[in-house]
Scaffold this motif. Structure first.
Motif, PDB file in Angstrom:
ATOM      1  N   ARG A  15       0.832  -1.251   0.074  1.00 52.91           N
ATOM      2  CA  ARG A  15      -0.112  -0.065  -0.030  1.00 52.91           C
ATOM      3  C   ARG A  15       0.958   1.301  -0.040  1.00 52.91           C
ATOM      4  O   ARG A  15       1.768   1.139   0.817  1.00 52.91           O
ATOM      5  CB  ARG A  15      -0.897  -0.046   1.317  1.00 52.91           C
ATOM      6  CG  ARG A  15      -1.783   1.334   1.484  1.00 52.91           C
ATOM      7  CD  ARG A  15      -2.520   1.133   2.706  1.00 52.91           C
ATOM      8  NE  ARG A  15      -1.844   1.105   3.928  1.00 52.91           N
ATOM      9  CZ  ARG A  15      -2.660   1.451   5.112  1.00 52.91           C
ATOM     10  NH1 ARG A  15      -3.705   1.399   5.037  1.00 52.91           N
ATOM     11  NH2 ARG A  15      -1.729   1.574   6.184  1.00 52.91           N
ATOM     12  N   ALA A  51      -5.520  -8.588  -2.164  1.00 51.30           N
ATOM     13  CA  ALA A  51      -5.503  -7.064  -2.539  1.00 51.30           C
ATOM     14  C   ALA A  51      -6.703  -6.485  -2.813  1.00 51.30           C
ATOM     15  O   ALA A  51      -7.287  -5.423  -2.565  1.00 51.30           O
ATOM     16  CB  ALA A  51      -4.446  -6.941  -3.628  1.00 51.30           C
ATOM     17  N   GLU A  52      -7.703  -7.453  -3.468  1.00 45.98           N
ATOM     18  CA  GLU A  52      -9.079  -6.878  -3.905  1.00 45.98           C
ATOM     19  C   GLU A  52     -10.161  -6.808  -2.504  1.00 45.98           C
ATOM     20  O   GLU A  52     -10.534  -5.744  -2.605  1.00 45.98           O
ATOM     21  CB  GLU A  52      -9.594  -7.945  -4.980  1.00 45.98           C
ATOM     22  CG  GLU A  52      -9.187  -7.853  -6.322  1.00 45.98           C
ATOM     23  CD  GLU A  52      -9.448  -6.605  -7.102  1.00 45.98           C
ATOM     24  OE1 GLU A  52     -10.434  -6.088  -6.860  1.00 45.98           O
ATOM     25  OE2 GLU A  52      -8.538  -6.175  -7.665  1.00 45.98           O
ATOM     26  N   ARG A  55      -8.734  -3.480  -0.989  1.00 46.47           N
ATOM     27  CA  ARG A  55      -9.268  -2.447  -1.931  1.00 46.47           C
ATOM     28  C   ARG A  55     -10.678  -1.787  -1.712  1.00 46.47           C
ATOM     29  O   ARG A  55     -11.092  -0.718  -1.854  1.00 46.47           O
ATOM     30  CB  ARG A  55      -8.922  -2.541  -3.402  1.00 46.47           C
ATOM     31  CG  ARG A  55      -7.400  -2.766  -3.706  1.00 46.47           C
ATOM     32  CD  ARG A  55      -7.431  -2.892  -5.174  1.00 46.47           C
ATOM     33  NE  ARG A  55      -6.008  -3.346  -5.597  1.00 46.47           N
ATOM     34  CZ  ARG A  55      -5.513  -4.352  -6.136  1.00 46.47           C
ATOM     35  NH1 ARG A  55      -6.674  -5.092  -6.785  1.00 46.47           N
ATOM     36  NH2 ARG A  55      -4.268  -4.735  -6.556  1.00 46.47           N
ATOM     37  N   ASN A  58     -11.813   1.261  -0.046  1.00 46.13           N
ATOM     38  CA  ASN A  58     -10.532   1.888   0.449  1.00 46.13           C
ATOM     39  C   ASN A  58     -10.173   2.827  -0.721  1.00 46.13           C
ATOM     40  O   ASN A  58      -9.688   2.307  -2.133  1.00 46.13           O
ATOM     41  CB  ASN A  58      -9.632   0.964   0.721  1.00 46.13           C
ATOM     42  CG  ASN A  58      -8.409   1.539   1.583  1.00 46.13           C
ATOM     43  OD1 ASN A  58      -8.009   2.751   1.314  1.00 46.13           O
ATOM     44  ND2 ASN A  58      -7.818   0.504   2.235  1.00 46.13           N
ATOM     45  N   ASP A  60      -6.958   3.915  -1.044  1.00 46.78           N
ATOM     46  CA  ASP A  60      -5.531   3.847  -0.971  1.00 46.78           C
ATOM     47  C   ASP A  60      -5.147   2.959  -2.367  1.00 46.78           C
ATOM     48  O   ASP A  60      -5.777   2.333  -2.905  1.00 46.78           O
ATOM     49  CB  ASP A  60      -4.838   3.046   0.276  1.00 46.78           C
ATOM     50  CG  ASP A  60      -5.036   3.828   1.361  1.00 46.78           C
ATOM     51  OD1 ASP A  60      -4.975   4.914   1.370  1.00 46.78           O
ATOM     52  OD2 ASP A  60      -5.144   3.053   2.603  1.00 46.78           O
ATOM     53  N   ILE A  61      -3.882   3.337  -2.713  1.00 44.79           N
ATOM     54  CA  ILE A  61      -3.340   2.592  -3.765  1.00 44.79           C
ATOM     55  C   ILE A  61      -2.873   1.238  -3.070  1.00 44.79           C
ATOM     56  O   ILE A  61      -1.633   1.212  -2.482  1.00 44.79           O
ATOM     57  CB  ILE A  61      -2.268   3.359  -4.919  1.00 44.79           C
ATOM     58  CG1 ILE A  61      -3.141   4.715  -5.055  1.00 44.79           C
ATOM     59  CG2 ILE A  61      -1.738   2.556  -5.630  1.00 44.79           C
ATOM     60  CD1 ILE A  61      -2.044   5.748  -5.794  1.00 44.79           C
ATOM     61  N   ILE A  62      -3.233   0.124  -3.576  1.00 40.13           N
ATOM     62  CA  ILE A  62      -2.823  -1.057  -3.267  1.00 40.13           C
ATOM     63  C   ILE A  62      -2.406  -2.180  -4.291  1.00 40.13           C
ATOM     64  O   ILE A  62      -3.015  -2.279  -5.101  1.00 40.13           O
ATOM     65  CB  ILE A  62      -3.789  -1.807  -2.378  1.00 40.13           C
ATOM     66  CG1 ILE A  62      -4.068  -1.006  -1.144  1.00 40.13           C
ATOM     67  CG2 ILE A  62      -3.474  -3.397  -1.807  1.00 40.13           C
ATOM     68  CD1 ILE A  62      -5.330  -1.519  -0.182  1.00 40.13           C
ATOM     69  N   THR A  63      -1.085  -2.574  -4.403  1.00 43.34           N
ATOM     70  CA  THR A  63      -0.896  -3.226  -5.405  1.00 43.34           C
ATOM     71  C   THR A  63      -0.216  -4.636  -4.860  1.00 43.34           C
ATOM     72  O   THR A  63       0.299  -4.660  -3.900  1.00 43.34           O
ATOM     73  CB  THR A  63       0.404  -2.413  -6.420  1.00 43.34           C
ATOM     74  OG1 THR A  63       1.574  -2.289  -5.312  1.00 43.34           O
ATOM     75  CG2 THR A  63      -0.333  -1.331  -6.829  1.00 43.34           C
TER      76      THR A  63
END
Length: 84
Positions: A15, A51-52, A55, A58, A60-63
């Motif tokens: 994140r 991750a899904e 997300r 949310n 936030d950028i979550i990869t």
């Protein structure tokens, strides 16, 4: 990132937080700035599922990012080249 020839040993859910810093997801510790506290997933699909879920609702950028095998021998060779 690793080279194309590097072997992927797992995946981390990451994140992005303020100031360009990143945190790593681990079910036991939630978000941590220490990658050793993050869960190392065996497959990209497994990491993407978590991750899904993270997300959802949310902003936030979550990869999901691959973790490459650490070739310590290569690092030692590089150190030797820099010594006089």
């Amino acid at each position: 990132m690793g080279d194309e020839d590097d072997m992927i040993v797992g995946y981390l859910v990451i994140r992005e937080v303020d100031g360009g810093e990143v945190e790593f997801w681990g079910p036991e510790n939630a978000w941590s700035d220490d990658p050793d506290d993050g869960r190392l997933y065996e497959t990209e699909d497994e990491a993407e599922r978590d991750a899904e879920a993270l997300r959802a609702g949310n902003a936030d950028i979550i990869t999901v990012e691959p973790v490459f095998e650490d070739d310590e021998e290569e690092d030692e060779d590089e150190e030797d080249e820099t010594r006089p």
